[in-house]
Design an enzyme around this catalytic site. Structure first.
Site, PDB file in Angstrom:
ATOM      1  N   HIS A  23       0.836  -1.209   0.000  1.00 52.23           N
ATOM      2  CA  HIS A  23       0.000   0.000   0.000  1.00 52.23           C
ATOM      3  C   HIS A  23       0.870   1.259   0.000  1.00 52.23           C
ATOM      4  CE1 HIS A  23      -3.627   2.382   0.974  1.00 52.23           C
ATOM      5  NE2 HIS A  23      -2.773   3.139   1.660  1.00 52.23           N
ATOM      6  N   GLU A  24       1.821   1.301   0.919  1.00 48.99           N
ATOM      7  CA  GLU A  24       2.676   2.484   1.011  1.00 48.99           C
ATOM      8  C   GLU A  24       3.616   2.590  -0.184  1.00 48.99           C
ATOM      9  OE1 GLU A  24       1.944   4.680   3.049  1.00 48.99           O
ATOM     10  OE2 GLU A  24       0.588   3.473   4.277  1.00 48.99           O
ATOM     11  N   HIS A  27       1.938   4.657  -2.822  1.00 45.07           N
ATOM     12  CA  HIS A  27       2.082   6.100  -2.588  1.00 45.07           C
ATOM     13  C   HIS A  27       3.495   6.562  -2.954  1.00 45.07           C
ATOM     14  CE1 HIS A  27      -1.802   6.413  -0.764  1.00 45.07           C
ATOM     15  NE2 HIS A  27      -1.495   5.730   0.327  1.00 45.07           N
TER      16      HIS A  27
END
Length: 369
Positions: A23-24, A27
């Site tokens: 997920h990170e 980003h």
């Protein structure tokens, strides 16, 4: 017992670690793509246990509280909130706040998108290596004294019609029966090459987590593991499985919101840890499947329009794109406070559900009684 606890702990750390990292990473890569410098990439919360810097100047951290992580883009704070010292440290053209609305939205939405991509990848690996399991419209067993047993259904029967409804597959049977609790109808089954009509009264059941009774037939369908798929077919099946899981998850949330199911179904980190350990004992493929389901859930939850979540920021960016200027600072602050209260309440409630499910409060009550 110690081995079970160790398996649960390691499985939970592995599952959550992979999901948070992916997920990170979404980003992080999107920020780099849009020309934003990333100051910190943290796995976990709290003081850093380990930290190092890469060539681009990003500080990577591993922290002790494994309940999430974060990426901090350079210049994430608004200019009006920044101190003179912070402004002096900004790298021209590399700050988050001076990028276009589209670029900022891409950075934010990339996290959930990477969760969906991870789910597709995991499903693809499973289907290409172990095959795609399927449920056949063939009765494998009949529960004693159930509606089907009373009607005369036998193992090996294939359900063709329920009343006037022509059945397509096992899922169609389940969906049709679920909505006809207590209904008297006719089952048409294929037996030894012939169609047989069997009068039946659909059973009624009410789960503890549901306020609406649903129908039941009292049969188990035959399942087959299936053969490993080619990589292209496995990718297609992985996309379909991810889509189906997303739809089912949203339907479950909608049922809770509309009162068809109670919020007791919500599980928190303790439940995830318990399930991680239980699933791991069935093999690595089962653990990957569980991770794929959780990855879809994480992606969807982060897209909910709740301030502090990715979806909440995307709502603000959408309003900014329409109005031509950002949402007022006061409204954002109030929204973030409300969002924090909602998320904190949800975390506490789900943890309470977990502890209740583990029997902690009954155990405490037995001690004081």
């Amino acid at each position: 017992m110690i081995h079970e606890y160790l398996r649960t702990l390691l499985s939970f750390a592995f599952v959550l670690g992979v999901l948070v990292t992916i997920h990170e990473l979404g980003h992080y890569l999107a920020a780099r793509w849009r020309g934003v410098h990333v100051e910190v990439f943290s796995l976990g919360f709290g003081p850093a246990l380990f930290r190092w810097h890469d060539r681009s100047g990003t500080e990577w951290r591993i922290c002790p509280i494994p309940l999430g992580g974060y990426v901090r883009p350079h210049g994430f704070e608004d200019p009006e909130d920044a101190t003179e010292e912070q402004k002096a440290a900004w790298i021209p053209g590399r700050t988050f706040h001076d990028k276009s609305v589209l670029s900022r939205a891409i950075v934010i939405v990339a996290g959930p998108v990477f969760n969906f991509l991870l789910a597709i990848l995991l499903f693809t690996i499973i289907f290409a290596s172990a095959g795609q399991p399927s449920v056949r419209n063939e009765i494998a067993s009949v529960l004693p004294d159930g509606p089907a047993a009373v009607a005369g259904v036998q193992p090996g029967d294939v359900i063709r019609r329920i009343g006037t409804h022509q059945v397509t597959d096992a899922q169609d049977v389940q969906a049709t029966v679920q909505g006809e609790a207590g209904v008297k109808t006719t089952l048409t089954v294929r037996r030894a090459g012939q169609d047989v009509d069997l009068p039946v009264t659909i059973g009624t059941a009410t789960e503890s987590s549901s306020t609406t009774p649903h129908g039941q037939l009292g049969v188990m369908f035959a399942t087959e593991a299936g053969k490993p798929l080619s990589v292209p077919n496995a990718v297609v099946a992985g996309v379909k499985a991810t889509w189906t899981t997303s739809v089912q998850t949203l339907d479950g949330v909608w049922q809770i919101l509309t009162g068809r199911h109670t919020a007791k179904d919500l599980g928190g980190p303790l439940k995830i840890a318990q399930l991680s350990g239980q699933v791991a004992q069935y093999g690595f493929a089962s653990l990957l499947s569980f991770m794929a389901l959780l990855s879809v859930n994480l992606g969807l939850i982060n897209l909910f329009p709740v301030p502090l979540l990715d979806g909440g920021r995307l709502v603000f960016y959408a309003i900014e794109a329409v109005r031509g200027r950002p949402v007022s600072k006061k409204i954002q602050e109030i929204s973030f406070q409300v969002g924090f209260a909602l998320l904190a309440g949800l975390f506490l409630f789900s943890t309470f559900n977990d502890l209740s499910g583990f029997g902690l409060f009954k155990w405490i009550a037995s001690l004081v009684s």
